[in-house]
Motif scaffolding. Structure first.
Motif, short mmCIF file in Angstrom:
data_model
loop_
_atom_site.label_atom_id
_atom_site.label_comp_id
_atom_site.label_asym_id
_atom_site.label_seq_id
_atom_site.Cartn_x
_atom_site.Cartn_y
_atom_site.Cartn_z
N GLN A 23 -21.19 62.01 98.01
CA GLN A 23 -22.19 62.99 98.43
C GLN A 23 -23.44 62.33 99.01
OE1 GLN A 23 -22.54 65.85 94.93
NE2 GLN A 23 -21.91 67.17 96.61
N THR A 207 -23.38 69.14 104.26
CA THR A 207 -22.31 68.59 105.09
C THR A 207 -20.99 69.30 104.76
OG1 THR A 207 -23.42 66.46 105.05
CG2 THR A 207 -21.12 66.48 105.76
N THR A 208 -20.21 69.61 105.79
CA THR A 208 -18.95 70.34 105.55
C THR A 208 -17.72 69.47 105.80
OG1 THR A 208 -19.04 71.20 107.82
CG2 THR A 208 -19.95 72.59 106.06
N THR A 209 -17.90 68.16 105.73
CA THR A 209 -16.73 67.28 105.86
C THR A 209 -15.83 67.47 104.65
OG1 THR A 209 -17.86 65.45 104.75
CG2 THR A 209 -18.06 65.57 107.16
N PRO A 210 -14.53 67.28 104.81
CA PRO A 210 -13.60 67.47 103.68
C PRO A 210 -13.97 66.61 102.46
CG PRO A 210 -12.38 67.33 105.73
CD PRO A 210 -13.79 67.00 106.07
N LEU A 211 -14.41 65.36 102.69
CA LEU A 211 -14.73 64.47 101.58
C LEU A 211 -15.92 65.00 100.80
CD1 LEU A 211 -14.06 61.85 100.13
CD2 LEU A 211 -15.62 60.65 101.69
N TYR A 212 -16.97 65.43 101.51
CA TYR A 212 -18.17 65.93 100.84
C TYR A 212 -17.86 67.21 100.07
CZ TYR A 212 -22.92 67.55 99.98
OH TYR A 212 -24.06 67.99 99.37
N VAL A 213 -17.18 68.14 100.71
CA VAL A 213 -16.89 69.44 100.07
C VAL A 213 -15.99 69.26 98.85
CG1 VAL A 213 -15.78 71.69 100.40
CG2 VAL A 213 -17.26 70.75 102.19
N SER A 214 -15.00 68.39 98.96
CA SER A 214 -14.11 68.17 97.82
C SER A 214 -14.87 67.50 96.67
CB SER A 214 -12.91 67.31 98.24
OG SER A 214 -13.32 66.05 98.75
#
Length: 299
Positions: A23, A207-214
């Motif tokens: 994050q 941020t809406t990147t897959p890594l950040y959201v997950s």
């Protein structure tokens, strides 16, 4: 049952430190922590409401929830997230493992409950281990002063957490319902963090990147809601003293993940430092009963 709860708690607490590193980046830390507890609060309160276990809290209870928010669900995590920018996540977790020792020191300071000799010995071992760990990191990083900054900030965060434990204990002594109080405290923490973010001129978008959201979902639901509930269940089954062994084991999980994903390099000083921290905790809490039984059976 107890073994499952114990393993789940150690694995969750041991892995959240690495998730925090995912994050760190484009989204301001204060916004990331705010959304973590906003989601956690909504999920926990909704779960309690669906089960019909969301009572109306008194004004005094809400005041206690605000104190919990400041200690457990905002300022402490601001420190942990900030420190992760300068030190490996595993070292962050090792410093946090000193929280039970700080709890006892706070009780000594605030309530004059003097600890015994074994505690003082364990505390000295634990703090010596921390100094050795960070000394090794400091030397390995060519005397980078940001290592000391990370150490100082994460220690402040751990102290906030320790004070939050005292607030929580006082709330439980007054008969305040723990989970609803925690749900509200997470919500108050989120509002406090969002207010700071807006005052600093930050957008609340993340941020809406897959890594950040997950990572956000993992920290909010698994780390903050499920991890907290499994730990409470463990405390209810085996008592707070035995459940405290989680703090001995989860830094080892965090350091192992830090070695794999962050390239943390072990030295003889860091190995000795971890041994001192673990040994210090064991000196404070004593050996687990299964280990004692095994030892006496094989003498």
């Amino acid at each position: 049952m107890n073994a499952s709860l114990y393993i789940i708690t150690v694995l969750i607490w041991g892995t959240t430190w690495l998730a925090i590193t995912f994050q760190i980046g484009d989204t301001p830390v204060v916004v990331s922590v705010g959304w973590r507890f906003a989601i956690a609060s909504a999920a926990l309160l909704a779960w309690l409401a669906l089960r019909g276990k969301l009572p109306r809290l008194s004004k005094e209870n809400h005041k206690m929830a605000v104190l919990l928010a400041l200690c457990l669900f905002s300022n402490n995590f601001l420190c942990f997230y900030f420190a992760t920018q300068y030190i490996p996540s595993g070292l962050n977790a090792v410093v946090f493992s000193l929280a039970p020792i700080l709890n006892a020191l706070n009780l000594w300071w605030l309530e004059k409950k003097r600890p015994d000799v074994s505690f003082i010995q364990g505390a000295l071992m634990g703090f010596s281990g921390i100094l050795m760990l960070f000394g090794a990191q400091f030397i390995h990083s060519a005397m980078d002063l940001t290592i000391l900054l990370g150490l100082g900030v994460t220690f402040v965060g751990t102290y906030f957490f320790s004070m939050g434990n005292l607030v929580s204990a006082r709330a439980q002594q007054k008969g305040m319902p723990l989970l609803p109080t925690t749900g509200w405290a997470m919500g108050y923490g989120a509002l406090y963090l969002f207010a700071i973010a807006l005052f600093m001129g930050h957008s609340l978008a993340f941020t809406t990147t897959p890594l950040y959201v997950s990572a956000l979902a993992y920290l909010a639901i698994i780390g903050s809601v499920i991890g907290f509930n499994t730990y409470l269940a463990l405390v209810g089954h085996i008592g707070a003293a035995k459940a405290a062994y989680c703090t001995v084991l989860f830094p080892l999980v965090a350091l192992s993940l830090s070695t794999i994903f962050e390239g943390y390099e072990w030295t003889w000083q860091s190995v000795l430092g971890v041994m001192l921290v673990v040994g210090g905790n064991l000196r404070v809490f004593g050996l687990p009963e299964p280990v004692k039984r095994w030892y006496h059976a094989h003498r």
